[in-house]
Design an enzyme around this catalytic site. Structure first.
Site, PDB file in Angstrom:
ATOM      1  N   GLY A  65       0.898  -0.943  -0.129  1.00  0.00           N
ATOM      2  CA  GLY A  65      -0.089  -0.029   0.047  1.00  0.00           C
ATOM      3  C   GLY A  65       0.713   1.174   0.109  1.00  0.00           C
ATOM      4  O   GLY A  65       1.819   1.341   0.692  1.00  0.00           O
TER       5      GLY A  65
ATOM      6  N   ASN B  73      -1.347   7.799   1.187  1.00  0.00           N
ATOM      7  CA  ASN B  73      -0.949   8.836   2.110  1.00  0.00           C
ATOM      8  C   ASN B  73      -0.067   8.285   3.469  1.00  0.00           C
ATOM      9  O   ASN B  73       0.941   8.752   3.621  1.00  0.00           O
ATOM     10  CB  ASN B  73      -2.063   9.661   2.508  1.00  0.00           C
ATOM     11  CG  ASN B  73      -1.648  11.134   3.439  1.00  0.00           C
ATOM     12  OD1 ASN B  73      -2.181  11.449   4.233  1.00  0.00           O
ATOM     13  ND2 ASN B  73      -0.793  11.732   2.507  1.00  0.00           N
ATOM     14  N   TRP B  74      -0.654   7.282   3.860  1.00  0.00           N
ATOM     15  CA  TRP B  74      -0.100   6.859   5.241  1.00  0.00           C
ATOM     16  C   TRP B  74       0.791   5.792   4.878  1.00  0.00           C
ATOM     17  O   TRP B  74       1.988   5.631   5.367  1.00  0.00           O
ATOM     18  CB  TRP B  74      -1.451   5.967   5.981  1.00  0.00           C
ATOM     19  CG  TRP B  74      -0.877   5.522   7.408  1.00  0.00           C
ATOM     20  CD1 TRP B  74      -1.552   4.519   7.763  1.00  0.00           C
ATOM     21  CD2 TRP B  74      -0.133   6.153   8.144  1.00  0.00           C
ATOM     22  NE1 TRP B  74      -0.961   4.388   9.241  1.00  0.00           N
ATOM     23  CE2 TRP B  74      -0.022   5.238   9.566  1.00  0.00           C
ATOM     24  CE3 TRP B  74       0.919   7.097   8.505  1.00  0.00           C
ATOM     25  CZ2 TRP B  74       0.579   5.246  10.829  1.00  0.00           C
ATOM     26  CZ3 TRP B  74       1.498   7.427   9.521  1.00  0.00           C
ATOM     27  CH2 TRP B  74       1.500   6.684  10.701  1.00  0.00           C
ATOM     28  N   GLY B  75       0.530   5.011   3.849  1.00  0.00           N
ATOM     29  CA  GLY B  75       1.575   4.119   3.375  1.00  0.00           C
ATOM     30  C   GLY B  75       2.762   4.787   2.846  1.00  0.00           C
ATOM     31  O   GLY B  75       3.965   4.139   3.371  1.00  0.00           O
TER      32      GLY B  75
ATOM     33  N   ALA C 280      -1.317  11.233   8.720  1.00  0.00           N
ATOM     34  CA  ALA C 280      -0.075  10.868   8.079  1.00  0.00           C
ATOM     35  C   ALA C 280       0.657  12.253   7.886  1.00  0.00           C
ATOM     36  O   ALA C 280       1.964  12.233   8.049  1.00  0.00           O
ATOM     37  CB  ALA C 280      -0.378  10.329   6.740  1.00  0.00           C
TER      38      ALA C 280
ATOM     39  N   LYS D 294     -13.760   4.942  14.907  1.00  0.00           N
ATOM     40  CA  LYS D 294     -13.451   6.344  15.239  1.00  0.00           C
ATOM     41  C   LYS D 294     -13.985   7.060  13.905  1.00  0.00           C
ATOM     42  O   LYS D 294     -14.095   8.217  14.022  1.00  0.00           O
ATOM     43  CB  LYS D 294     -12.288   6.709  15.821  1.00  0.00           C
ATOM     44  CG  LYS D 294     -10.942   6.186  14.877  1.00  0.00           C
ATOM     45  CD  LYS D 294     -10.473   6.965  14.089  1.00  0.00           C
ATOM     46  CE  LYS D 294      -9.575   6.491  12.740  1.00  0.00           C
ATOM     47  NZ  LYS D 294      -8.830   7.659  12.140  1.00  0.00           N
TER      48      LYS D 294
ATOM     49  N   ARG E  19      -9.663  13.208   7.105  1.00  0.00           N
ATOM     50  CA  ARG E  19     -10.405  13.395   5.719  1.00  0.00           C
ATOM     51  C   ARG E  19     -12.083  13.063   5.912  1.00  0.00           C
ATOM     52  O   ARG E  19     -12.858  13.563   5.018  1.00  0.00           O
ATOM     53  CB  ARG E  19      -9.912  12.517   4.607  1.00  0.00           C
ATOM     54  CG  ARG E  19      -9.826  11.077   4.949  1.00  0.00           C
ATOM     55  CD  ARG E  19      -9.258  10.187   4.035  1.00  0.00           C
ATOM     56  NE  ARG E  19      -7.725  10.076   4.215  1.00  0.00           N
ATOM     57  CZ  ARG E  19      -7.006   9.147   3.892  1.00  0.00           C
ATOM     58  NH1 ARG E  19      -7.470   8.170   2.920  1.00  0.00           N
ATOM     59  NH2 ARG E  19      -5.831   9.245   3.945  1.00  0.00           N
TER      60      ARG E  19
ATOM     61  N   LYS F  74      -9.054   7.542  -0.221  1.00  0.00           N
ATOM     62  CA  LYS F  74     -10.074   6.992  -0.046  1.00  0.00           C
ATOM     63  C   LYS F  74     -10.558   7.267   1.476  1.00  0.00           C
ATOM     64  O   LYS F  74     -10.003   7.336   2.341  1.00  0.00           O
ATOM     65  CB  LYS F  74     -10.131   5.374  -0.140  1.00  0.00           C
ATOM     66  CG  LYS F  74      -9.367   5.020  -1.481  1.00  0.00           C
ATOM     67  CD  LYS F  74     -10.433   4.762  -2.253  1.00  0.00           C
ATOM     68  CE  LYS F  74      -9.935   4.520  -3.730  1.00  0.00           C
ATOM     69  NZ  LYS F  74     -10.634   5.108  -4.766  1.00  0.00           N
TER      70      LYS F  74
ATOM     71  N   GLN G 198     -12.946   6.395   4.363  1.00  0.00           N
ATOM     72  CA  GLN G 198     -13.226   5.009   5.107  1.00  0.00           C
ATOM     73  C   GLN G 198     -14.433   5.245   5.908  1.00  0.00           C
ATOM     74  O   GLN G 198     -15.110   3.963   6.275  1.00  0.00           O
ATOM     75  CB  GLN G 198     -12.038   4.475   5.577  1.00  0.00           C
ATOM     76  CG  GLN G 198     -10.759   4.604   5.015  1.00  0.00           C
ATOM     77  CD  GLN G 198     -10.810   3.269   4.114  1.00  0.00           C
ATOM     78  OE1 GLN G 198     -10.441   2.063   4.683  1.00  0.00           O
ATOM     79  NE2 GLN G 198     -11.210   3.342   2.874  1.00  0.00           N
TER      80      GLN G 198
HETATM   81  N1  LIG Z   1      -3.884   8.864   5.831  1.00  0.00           N
HETATM   82  C1  LIG Z   1      -3.842   8.805   7.156  1.00  0.00           C
HETATM   83  O1  LIG Z   1      -3.711   9.629   7.664  1.00  0.00           O
HETATM   84  C2  LIG Z   1      -4.112   7.657   7.713  1.00  0.00           C
HETATM   85  C3  LIG Z   1      -3.484   7.499   9.008  1.00  0.00           C
HETATM   86  C4  LIG Z   1      -3.619   6.087   9.803  1.00  0.00           C
HETATM   87  C5  LIG Z   1      -4.262   5.120   9.143  1.00  0.00           C
HETATM   88  N2  LIG Z   1      -4.681   5.159   7.729  1.00  0.00           N
HETATM   89  C6  LIG Z   1      -5.267   4.181   7.322  1.00  0.00           C
HETATM   90  O2  LIG Z   1      -4.433   3.555   6.315  1.00  0.00           O
HETATM   91  C7  LIG Z   1      -4.964   2.651   5.044  1.00  0.00           C
HETATM   92  C8  LIG Z   1      -4.310   3.283   3.733  1.00  0.00           C
HETATM   93  O3  LIG Z   1      -4.566   4.504   3.876  1.00  0.00           O
HETATM   94  P1  LIG Z   1      -3.676   5.617   3.158  1.00  0.00           P
HETATM   95  O4  LIG Z   1      -4.097   7.083   3.610  1.00  0.00           O
HETATM   96  O5  LIG Z   1      -2.311   5.195   2.898  1.00  0.00           O
HETATM   97  O6  LIG Z   1      -4.419   5.628   1.321  1.00  0.00           O
HETATM   98  P2  LIG Z   1      -5.020   6.669   0.726  1.00  0.00           P
HETATM   99  O7  LIG Z   1      -6.627   6.806   0.947  1.00  0.00           O
HETATM  100  O8  LIG Z   1      -4.282   7.986   0.713  1.00  0.00           O
HETATM  101  O9  LIG Z   1      -4.652   6.182  -0.922  1.00  0.00           O
HETATM  102  C9  LIG Z   1      -5.439   5.351  -1.437  1.00  0.00           C
HETATM  103  C10 LIG Z   1      -4.684   4.087  -1.999  1.00  0.00           C
HETATM  104  O10 LIG Z   1      -5.509   3.068  -2.474  1.00  0.00           O
HETATM  105  C11 LIG Z   1      -4.802   2.787  -3.730  1.00  0.00           C
HETATM  106  N3  LIG Z   1      -6.061   2.005  -4.397  1.00  0.00           N
HETATM  107  C12 LIG Z   1      -6.772   2.655  -5.377  1.00  0.00           C
HETATM  108  N4  LIG Z   1      -7.518   1.744  -6.064  1.00  0.00           N
HETATM  109  C13 LIG Z   1      -7.058   0.352  -5.609  1.00  0.00           C
HETATM  110  C14 LIG Z   1      -7.373  -0.743  -5.718  1.00  0.00           C
HETATM  111  N5  LIG Z   1      -8.437  -1.188  -6.655  1.00  0.00           N
HETATM  112  N6  LIG Z   1      -6.725  -1.804  -5.375  1.00  0.00           N
HETATM  113  C15 LIG Z   1      -5.633  -1.403  -4.344  1.00  0.00           C
HETATM  114  N7  LIG Z   1      -5.336  -0.279  -4.037  1.00  0.00           N
HETATM  115  C16 LIG Z   1      -5.963   0.819  -4.778  1.00  0.00           C
HETATM  116  C17 LIG Z   1      -4.346   4.034  -4.354  1.00  0.00           C
HETATM  117  O11 LIG Z   1      -3.230   3.574  -5.245  1.00  0.00           O
HETATM  118  C18 LIG Z   1      -3.624   4.581  -3.017  1.00  0.00           C
HETATM  119  O12 LIG Z   1      -2.386   3.869  -2.599  1.00  0.00           O
HETATM  120  C19 LIG Z   1      -6.356   3.094   5.329  1.00  0.00           C
HETATM  121  O13 LIG Z   1      -6.945   2.120   6.227  1.00  0.00           O
HETATM  122  C20 LIG Z   1      -6.460   4.324   6.294  1.00  0.00           C
HETATM  123  O14 LIG Z   1      -7.766   4.378   7.182  1.00  0.00           O
HETATM  124  C21 LIG Z   1      -4.490   6.402   6.984  1.00  0.00           C
END
Ligand SMILES: NC(=O)c1ccc[n+]([C@@H]2O[C@H](COP(=O)([O-])OP(=O)(O)OC[C@H]3O[C@@H](n4cnc5c(N)ncnc54)[C@H](O)[C@@H]3O)[C@@H](O)[C@H]2O)c1
Length: 357
Positions: A11, A14-16, A155, A206, A270, A299, A301
């Site tokens: 992944g 943004n967080w990845g 993130a 949450k 978000r 995305k 969530q």
């Molecule tokens: N962003 C944050 O601040 C944050 C913090 C803590 C936890 N999280 C959690 O981390 C997880 C990942 O969030 P994020 O912020 O890294 O992602 P994101 O919402 O920023 O990005 C969406 C990701 O999904 C991918 N994607 C789109 N279509 C896809 C498909 N069909 N198959 C697979 N991947 C696809 C995109 O390439 C992108 O990497 C989520 O569960 C989120 O709740 C996010």
């Protein structure tokens, strides 16, 4: 096969990408224990006609999901998930929860012996019997132990190296210890809790509460009202966790993954942002439209989790016990007015808590 621990990240949103900065730098500093190469699976897309993986590997920046932040050169973007996990024994799952099952389907049977996983994913899965943790989906599909890492972790703030805390929920203490080594930095402090369900379920729920906080902002209410939303939401998070997971520990709600994550998500994040815009539009713009307009591919969530939780509660005839989750779903999906939602909610919740009348 290398004797060293090798990390793969699945992944790259943004967080990845933020986590890849930390992990890449930590393993590079401890090459006696870790293989310095960290492969990150990138869901391929074209940015201005160029592949995102090529941009990341040449410019060391995820220009779409974490622009302006350098990724360490030992973080290598890979478009194929099987190739991304080759040789890795620590698998970091950090993608939107709706894509986890299809990814696991591609990885099953291709995992290194003695590998283990950690999920940073906030969401749930479900079947006809009830709720399933995403860490359990990963565990069952891949036959690996899966810890979780959750916390008050927006993130972009961590990418700016602002101080934050997180909680690792674990069953295997040795895994938790190794995970702490790959994630902890002076600005990102990790605690442990031997309570995977408690840590994970807070992280998922949450996001529903954050929608309530966003409605409250969109309606122009102030701090007292937001505090009421957070309190009412927290009560339901605890009620849900205890109902579905018998061994959840009360202390977990006070970890970063509990109340702290709830607070940060209700002020930043978000889900709150899109819910505020939804309320400002008087419910005329759908969440789907707002996600496309405001999030640039990231995305949302909370709405998906609200729907999944609603369906679990409905099937088990438990909606009466969860008025907060019910009302958020009804506003997001059934066209119920957002105006006055707190008064109705508070009355129902008070009768559950024990009214003094
Ligand atoms: N962003 C944050 O601040 C944050 C913090 C803590 C936890 N999280 C959690 O981390 C997880 C990942 O969030 P994020 O912020 O890294 O992602 P994101 O919402 O920023 O990005 C969406 C990701 O999904 C991918 N994607 C789109 N279509 C896809 C498909 N069909 N198959 C697979 N991947 C696809 C995109 O390439 C992108 O990497 C989520 O569960 C989120 O709740 C996010």
């Amino acid at each position: 096969m290398s004797e060293k621990h090798k990390v793969a990240i699945l992944g790259s949103g943004n967080w990845g990408s933020t986590v890849a900065r930390i992990v890449g730098s930590n393993v590079r500093d401890r090459t006696e224990v870790f293989d310095p190469e960290v492969r990150i699976w990138v869901y391929e897309e074209l940015i201005g006609g160029r592949k995102l993986t090529e941009i990341i590997n040449s410019e060391h920046e995820n220009v779409k999901y974490l622009p302006g932040k350098e990724l360490p050169e030992n973080v290598i973007a890979i478009p194929d998930p099987e190739t991304a996990i080759e040789g890795a024994n620590i698998l970091v799952f950090v993608l939107p929860h709706q894509f986890v099952r299809s990814l696991c389907g591609k990885l099953a049977g291709k995992i290194r012996e003695n590998a283990f996983a950690v999920s940073l994913i906030k969401g749930v899965d479900f079947d006809e019997k009830g709720v399933i943790l995403i860490s359990d989906v990963i565990s069952r599909e891949l036959g690996v132990e899966c810890s979780v890492l959750m916390g008050a972790n927006i993130a972009n703030e961590i990418a700016d190296e602002q101080f934050s805390e997180a909680t690792i929920g674990y069953r295997n203490r040795e895994h938790a210890r190794l995970l702490k080594h790959i994630f902890q930095t002076p600005y990102f402090r990790i605690a442990g809790a031997p309570d995977v369900p408690g840590v994970e379920i807070c992280g998922a729920l949450k996001n529903i509460v954050a929608l309530g906080a966003g409605f409250c902002d969109g309606l122009g209410y102030g701090n007292n009202t937001k505090a009421a939303v957070i309190r009412l939401g927290l009560i339901e998070m605890i009620r849900f966790a205890k109902k579905f997971f018998k061994d959840v520990q009360s202390m977990t709600f006070l970890q970063s993954s509990g109340v702290a994550d709830l607070i940060t998500t209700c002020y930043g994040g978000r889900n709150r942002r899109c819910a505020e815009a939804f309320a400002r539009s008087g419910g005329k713009k759908s969440f789907e439209e707002l996600e496309n307009e405001l999030l640039n591919g990231q995305k949302l969530q909370g709405t998906l989790t609200a729907k999944e939780i609603y369906e679990i509660l409905q099937r088990q005839n438990l909606l009466q016990e969860f008025p907060f989750f019910e009302v958020i779903y009804a506003i997001a999906y059934q066209g119920r007015s957002v105006e006055g939602f707190l008064q109705q909610l508070s009355e129902k919740e008070l009768s559950l808590e024990g009214d003094i009348d």
